[in-house]
Design an enzyme around this catalytic site. Structure first.
Site, PDB file in Angstrom:
ATOM      1  N   TYR A   1      -9.675  -8.737  -5.424  1.00  0.00           N
ATOM      2  CA  TYR A   1      -8.887  -8.266  -5.777  1.00  0.00           C
ATOM      3  C   TYR A   1      -7.640  -8.770  -6.593  1.00  0.00           C
ATOM      4  O   TYR A   1      -7.380  -7.717  -8.220  1.00  0.00           O
ATOM      5  CB  TYR A   1      -7.414  -7.613  -4.903  1.00  0.00           C
ATOM      6  CG  TYR A   1      -7.336  -6.409  -3.648  1.00  0.00           C
ATOM      7  CD1 TYR A   1      -6.371  -5.364  -4.224  1.00  0.00           C
ATOM      8  CD2 TYR A   1      -8.225  -6.422  -3.099  1.00  0.00           C
ATOM      9  CE1 TYR A   1      -6.702  -4.612  -3.513  1.00  0.00           C
ATOM     10  CE2 TYR A   1      -8.233  -5.271  -2.293  1.00  0.00           C
ATOM     11  CZ  TYR A   1      -7.766  -4.363  -1.991  1.00  0.00           C
ATOM     12  OH  TYR A   1      -7.398  -2.991  -1.706  1.00  0.00           O
TER      13      TYR A   1
ATOM     14  N   LYS B   1      -2.519  -1.786   7.777  1.00  0.00           N
ATOM     15  CA  LYS B   1      -3.710  -1.177   8.442  1.00  0.00           C
ATOM     16  C   LYS B   1      -3.472  -2.079   9.949  1.00  0.00           C
ATOM     17  O   LYS B   1      -3.148  -3.068  10.215  1.00  0.00           O
ATOM     18  CB  LYS B   1      -4.949  -1.421   7.977  1.00  0.00           C
ATOM     19  CG  LYS B   1      -5.039  -0.952   6.678  1.00  0.00           C
ATOM     20  CD  LYS B   1      -6.275  -1.692   6.139  1.00  0.00           C
ATOM     21  CE  LYS B   1      -6.298  -0.671   4.289  1.00  0.00           C
ATOM     22  NZ  LYS B   1      -7.842  -1.136   3.660  1.00  0.00           N
TER      23      LYS B   1
ATOM     24  N   ARG C   1       1.036  -1.340   0.063  1.00  0.00           N
ATOM     25  CA  ARG C   1      -0.007   0.055  -0.022  1.00  0.00           C
ATOM     26  C   ARG C   1       1.149   1.669   0.365  1.00  0.00           C
ATOM     27  O   ARG C   1       2.201   1.058   0.391  1.00  0.00           O
ATOM     28  CB  ARG C   1      -0.653   0.066   1.506  1.00  0.00           C
ATOM     29  CG  ARG C   1      -1.928  -0.976   1.296  1.00  0.00           C
ATOM     30  CD  ARG C   1      -2.717  -0.385   3.200  1.00  0.00           C
ATOM     31  NE  ARG C   1      -3.880  -1.836   2.412  1.00  0.00           N
ATOM     32  CZ  ARG C   1      -2.976  -2.957   3.057  1.00  0.00           C
ATOM     33  NH1 ARG C   1      -2.268  -2.952   4.417  1.00  0.00           N
ATOM     34  NH2 ARG C   1      -4.133  -4.517   3.410  1.00  0.00           N
TER      35      ARG C   1
ATOM     36  N   HIS D   1      -4.535  -8.504   4.032  1.00  0.00           N
ATOM     37  CA  HIS D   1      -5.564  -9.150   3.764  1.00  0.00           C
ATOM     38  C   HIS D   1      -6.426  -9.719   4.681  1.00  0.00           C
ATOM     39  O   HIS D   1      -5.791 -10.511   5.042  1.00  0.00           O
ATOM     40  CB  HIS D   1      -6.844  -9.278   2.701  1.00  0.00           C
ATOM     41  CG  HIS D   1      -6.518  -8.185   1.126  1.00  0.00           C
ATOM     42  ND1 HIS D   1      -6.251  -8.818  -0.154  1.00  0.00           N
ATOM     43  CD2 HIS D   1      -5.987  -6.981   1.083  1.00  0.00           C
ATOM     44  CE1 HIS D   1      -5.974  -7.626  -0.423  1.00  0.00           C
ATOM     45  NE2 HIS D   1      -5.791  -7.516   0.215  1.00  0.00           N
TER      46      HIS D   1
ATOM     47  N   ARG E   1      -0.350  -2.151  -7.025  1.00  0.00           N
ATOM     48  CA  ARG E   1      -0.519  -3.615  -5.790  1.00  0.00           C
ATOM     49  C   ARG E   1      -1.841  -4.212  -6.414  1.00  0.00           C
ATOM     50  O   ARG E   1      -0.929  -5.665  -6.041  1.00  0.00           O
ATOM     51  CB  ARG E   1      -1.331  -2.270  -4.452  1.00  0.00           C
ATOM     52  CG  ARG E   1      -2.052  -3.338  -3.717  1.00  0.00           C
ATOM     53  CD  ARG E   1      -1.723  -2.835  -2.454  1.00  0.00           C
ATOM     54  NE  ARG E   1      -2.905  -3.818  -1.318  1.00  0.00           N
ATOM     55  CZ  ARG E   1      -2.937  -4.103  -0.256  1.00  0.00           C
ATOM     56  NH1 ARG E   1      -1.556  -4.315  -0.040  1.00  0.00           N
ATOM     57  NH2 ARG E   1      -3.120  -5.029   0.138  1.00  0.00           N
TER      58      ARG E   1
ATOM     59  N   HIS F   1      -2.222   2.340  -5.838  1.00  0.00           N
ATOM     60  CA  HIS F   1      -3.115   1.227  -6.018  1.00  0.00           C
ATOM     61  C   HIS F   1      -3.577  -0.168  -7.032  1.00  0.00           C
ATOM     62  O   HIS F   1      -3.102  -1.037  -6.740  1.00  0.00           O
ATOM     63  CB  HIS F   1      -4.249   1.555  -5.819  1.00  0.00           C
ATOM     64  CG  HIS F   1      -4.910   0.105  -5.085  1.00  0.00           C
ATOM     65  ND1 HIS F   1      -4.860  -0.677  -3.471  1.00  0.00           N
ATOM     66  CD2 HIS F   1      -6.490  -0.083  -5.308  1.00  0.00           C
ATOM     67  CE1 HIS F   1      -5.844  -1.969  -3.611  1.00  0.00           C
ATOM     68  NE2 HIS F   1      -6.174  -1.526  -4.700  1.00  0.00           N
TER      69      HIS F   1
END
Length: 281
Positions: free
Chosen positions: A278, A171, A147, A269, A246, A243
C-alpha cells in the site's frame, strides 16, 4: 451429504466459528458456488473432488479472463471449505492445499494530493444536506484511512470525541482504534448535530453515523458513486475511489516518517507485507 447440506454447514462454520462479517461470508459462499456449478454436472461431491479437478476449474476460470486477484480469493475460499471438511472428518486431507496461487501484479491505486482532495470537496455545495455530508465523508476517509465498509458501518457509539479516536470494526469484525484529527472530528460532530439530527431516521437505523436523505445508513455503492462523480467534476484524471483516499492516507504517513508497523495497525492489516504494498516502499 448433498452440496446444499455442505454449503449450509460451511456458512454456519464461517459465522459461528470464524466470526466473519456478512460480506466475507457471502464472498466465501460464492467461491464454493463456482465449485458446485462445475462439479455437480460431473456427479462429483466434495468428498471425491481431487486437486486435478480443482486445477481444471481454475483453468476454465482463467480462460474467461477472471482477474488474478479474484482467482486468489477463490482459491482461499476453496481452502477454507475443504479445511472444514477435514475438521469434520469427512476428508483425510484437503485437495485445495496443493493449488498454486496465481502471481499477483502489485497494482497500486493512484495517490491523491491535498489539492486533489480539496478540489473534490470544492465541487460540493455545503448548503445542501447530501453534498454537505459527502464533504465530511471525504474528510474522514482521507484523515483516518478507513475502508468504505468501515465508514458506512460506523456507529455513534464508535466516536470517542474527547480522546479524538474512532473505534473501527474491520475485516473479520476485528476491532481497532484509529485517531481522527481535530478538523475531521469537528466536521463529523457538526454533521451529526446540524444535519443528521434533521433527518427522519428509520427504525433500526438510529445507531449509524452516515445516513442517506431517507434516514437509512449509506451503502458502499453510494459512497463510490459520489466520490467518482466529485473527482470527475474536479477534473481529476486519475482513477479515484474511496480506496484512493485510504491509500493516500497511508502514503502520507510513511512519507512523513511514521513507523510502518504503526501504519499497519491503523489500517488494520494482518500482514506487514500488505502495508508495504500500500505504501509502495
Amino acid at each position: 451429504m448433498t452440496w446444499d447440506q455442505h454449503i449450509r454447514d460451511f456458512e454456519t462454520h464461517l459465522r459461528l466459528e470464524k466470526n466473519l462479517s456478512d460480506n466475507c461470508v457471502q464472498a466465501y459462499l460464492r467461491d464454493v458456488e463456482h465449485l458446485r456449478r462445475f462439479a455437480e454436472p460431473l456427479g462429483l461431491t466434495p468428498e471425491v473432488i481431487g486437486t486435478e479437478q480443482l486445477n481444471e476449474l481454475l483453468h476454465q476460470l482463467n480462460e474467461t479472463g477472471i482477474a488474478v486477484a479474484t482467482q486468489c480469493r477463490i482459491i482461499s475460499g476453496w481452502r477454507a471449505f475443504f479445511r472444514m471438511l477435514v475438521i469434520e472428518d469427512l476428508l483425510k486431507e484437503s485437495p485445495a492445499e496443493l493449488l498454486d496461487m496465481p502471481t499477483r501484479g502489485k497494482h497500486l491505486p493512484d495517490v491523491l494530493t491535498d489539492a486533489d482532495v480539496a478540489a473534490m470537496q470544492g465541487t460540493m455545495d455545503r448548503s445542501l444536506p447530501g453534498p454537505s455530508r459527502n464533504y465530511v465523508i471525504i474528510e474522514v476517509l482521507y484523515g483516518c484511512g478507513l475502508r468504505v465498509s468501515e465508514l458506512v458501518g460506523l456507529k455513534l457509539s464508535n466516536i470517542y470525541a474527547e480522546d479524538e479516536m474512532l473505534q473501527v470494526f474491520g475485516k473479520g469484525n476485528k476491532e481497532r482504534w484509529v485517531p481522527i484529527n481535530p478538523r475531521a472530528l469537528q466536521l463529523l460532530l457538526d454533521y451529526i448535530r446540524l444535519e443528521r439530527s434533521q433527518l427522519k431516521i428509520q427504525p433500526g437505523e438510529e445507531k449509524y453515523v452516515f445516513l442517506n436523505l431517507h434516514g437509512r445508513h449509506l451503502s458502499r455503492v453510494a459512497v463510490f458513486q459520489f466520490i467518482k462523480e466529485a473527482a470527475k467534476k474536479a477534473g481529476i484524471r486519475k482513477s479515484v475511489s474511496p480506496h484512493s483516499l485510504r491509500h493516500t492516507f497511508a502514503t502520507e504517513l510513511v512519507q512523513n516518517g511514521a513507523d510502518l508497523r504503526a501504519v499497519q495497525e491503523m489500517l488494520g492489516h494482518e500482514s506487514l507485507s500488505t502495508t508495504e504494498i500500500y505504501t509502495h516502499l
